[in-house]
Enzyme design. Structure first.
Site: not given
Ligand code: UN1
Length: 499
Positions: A178, A231-232, A236, A253, A287, A388
């Site tokens: 996806k 992703g964020s 997660g 991650e 990231c 972030e």
């Protein structure tokens, strides 16, 4: 390259191209100028179920294909990717927005991991070890797990899907991908090339659509045994909770708030180059981006003035133009979030040394361009030094000595990348030991990971797994220990002593 008329694309499920069951669609547009890149199926649970079923049945055959043979197909894929590198690079400058050199690097990372993992087809080492008993053989082997659900972001639209899918495949798993809604065409092309290279029907499937519908179903589907997500942090945590009921393997991650430390004995000009590349490359949307700079007080002023001057020389523009240094950010929500941090920083008392605004002159008004932004006089606890931002912004923090630099660098919830510029070998080695991060660079910025080393982070950056390198094999295989007794009698471990 990108077509003038809008083209429609489909999901790829069980070797067939098809629309979403609902018939709904969404558009992908360029962040640089709003051009429509294509129309894609807005899929839902039905489409995911169909893809998982295809992947599950393909697994029964793919797992039995000898690993070296799976590797050969991947070698072919690597060659196909090399052939298509220029086209994918150009498409990436349009669909995702990064500049040409970096887009080429993104595709190259996929080529690199594909060659690396293709070779793994002839290794996939397990262990043999002596038994404590006579006439008994002990070994451990890696086994594929089943259907892998890969949920990938837009910032490395070719590289990250490759880090997830290629190791999964060489190990004998099948995949449902996806991809991010902002970069569906790049993912679609990648899967098309995988089919061309000879990956059999059902082994790789792609389902386009949003996280709430497609991603969520993938994460909850009982037949998906592994979820790998980049992703964020928030996503997660949600994924981990949603996957808990089925005790899935989950590889995460997530975010970073990476710092470059510049010591008083550093080569300041080199540090400026490293910071510029790490903070503003990919418009800060990595990231691994350097969103903090921790400078020793003896070099702080010199570093600040050189950095600001260099940032002001960066040219904003579409990624496909040769003289562009910084491309757009991904979409409207991103530019709003980035600008909100400028406001937050200002309110907290940081100085905006340069940037801090949306760039709108000329054609830039057609896209999402944000000026490279440097916050000065930042306190390590300010939100701009803790959260972030995922945009072209970095925060300068002044420290008195090495210990304070390490403390400040570690004083965040994330632990992905880290860096120190110093000419003192003792400080370099202490930093290599004490920086709490999955990656440490000495005399280089925070970006530029290579595919044959483990990639990932400590603390809130993930859940302890790594992708790339040999470490990736642990995400996509299950160990099996095998004991073969050829003594012809019943021997009991721990009880019968071997004479
Ligand atoms: C990411 O930002 O999610 O080291 C990945 C780097 C790249 C990978 C970044 N090779 O910056």
């Amino acid at each position: 390259m990108v077509t003038t008329e809008t083209k429609s694309f489909q999901n790829y499920i069980g070797g067939e191209w098809m629309d979403a069951a609902s018939g709904e669609t969404f558009e992908s547009t360029s962040p640089a100028d709003g051009e429509t890149i294509g129309v894609f199926p807005k899929s839902g649970a039905d489409d995911v179920d169909r893809a998982v079923e295809a992947a599950k049945s393909a697994f029964e055959e793919w797992r039995l294909v000898p690993a070296p043979k799976r590797g050969e197909i991947l070698f072919q894929l690597a060659r196909v990717l090399e052939r298509e590198k220029a086209a994918l690079t150009d498409l990436m400058t349009h669909e995702m927005g990064k500049v040409k050199a970096e887009a080429g690097g993104d595709v190259q990372e996929a080529i690199d991991i594909t060659y690396y993992m293709a070779g793994e087809g002839r290794r996939l080492y397990g262990q043999t070890t002596p038994s404590e008993l006579r006439d008994k053989w002990n070994m451990s082997v890696r086994q594929p797990i089943g259907v892998v659900g890969a949920i990938t972001p837009w910032n490395f639209p070719i590289a990250i899907p490759s880090w997830k899918m290629i190791p999964a495949l060489v190990c004998g798993n099948t995949v449902v991908l996806k991809p991010a809604r902002d970069t569906p065409l790049l993912a679609e092309r990648f899967v098309e090339l995988m089919a061309e290279a000879g990956i059999p029907a059902g082994v790789v499937n792609i389902v386009h659509g949003g996280g709430g519908s497609v991603g969520d179903r993938l994460v909850r589907h009982p037949d998906v045994r592994v979820i790998t997500l980049t992703g964020s942090r928030e996503t997660g945590v949600e994924v981990l909770k949603a996957a808990a009921d089925n005790l899935k393997h989950v590889h995460l991650e997530l975010g970073g708030k990476n710092a470059v430390i510049v010591m008083d004995d550093a080569d300041v000009d080199l540090a400026v180059e490293g910071i510029l590349w790490s903070a503003f490359g990919t418009s800060g949307q990595r990231c691994t981006a350097a969103s903090r700079v921790i400078a020793h007080e003896a070099v702080y002023d010199a570093l600040q003035s050189k950095l600001v001057a260099a940032a002001e020389r960066l040219r904003l523009g579409p990624g496909w133009e040769d003289d562009t240094d910084v491309g757009p950010v991904i979409n409207k929500a991103a530019i709003e979030k980035i600008h909100s941090y400028t406001e937050i920083g200002r309110d907290e008392g940081a100085r905006i040394l340069t940037g801090g605004e949306v760039a709108t002159e000329g054609d830039l008004a057609k896209g999402f361009f944000y000026r490279p932004t440097i916050f000065g006089d930042v306190d390590p606890q300010m939100r701009v030094a803790q959260e972030e931002i995922f945009g072209p912004a970095t925060a300068l923090i002044k420290v008195r000595d090495f210990d304070e630099a390490i403390r400040v660098s570690n004083g965040i919830k994330y632990g992905l990348s880290s860096s120190i510029f110093t000419r003192d070998v003792n400080k370099a080695f202490r930093a290599m030991r004490d920086l709490e991060a999955g990656i440490t660079y000495v005399n280089a910025g925070t970006i530029g990971a290579e595919v044959h080393l483990p990639f990932g982070g400590t603390k809130d950056t993930g859940n302890g797994h790594r992708e790339a390198g040999q470490a990736a094999l642990d995400v996509f295989t299950e160990w099996k220990s095998i004991y073969v007794d050829y003594s012809g009698r019943l021997q009991k471990a721990q009880i019968d002593a071997a004479e």
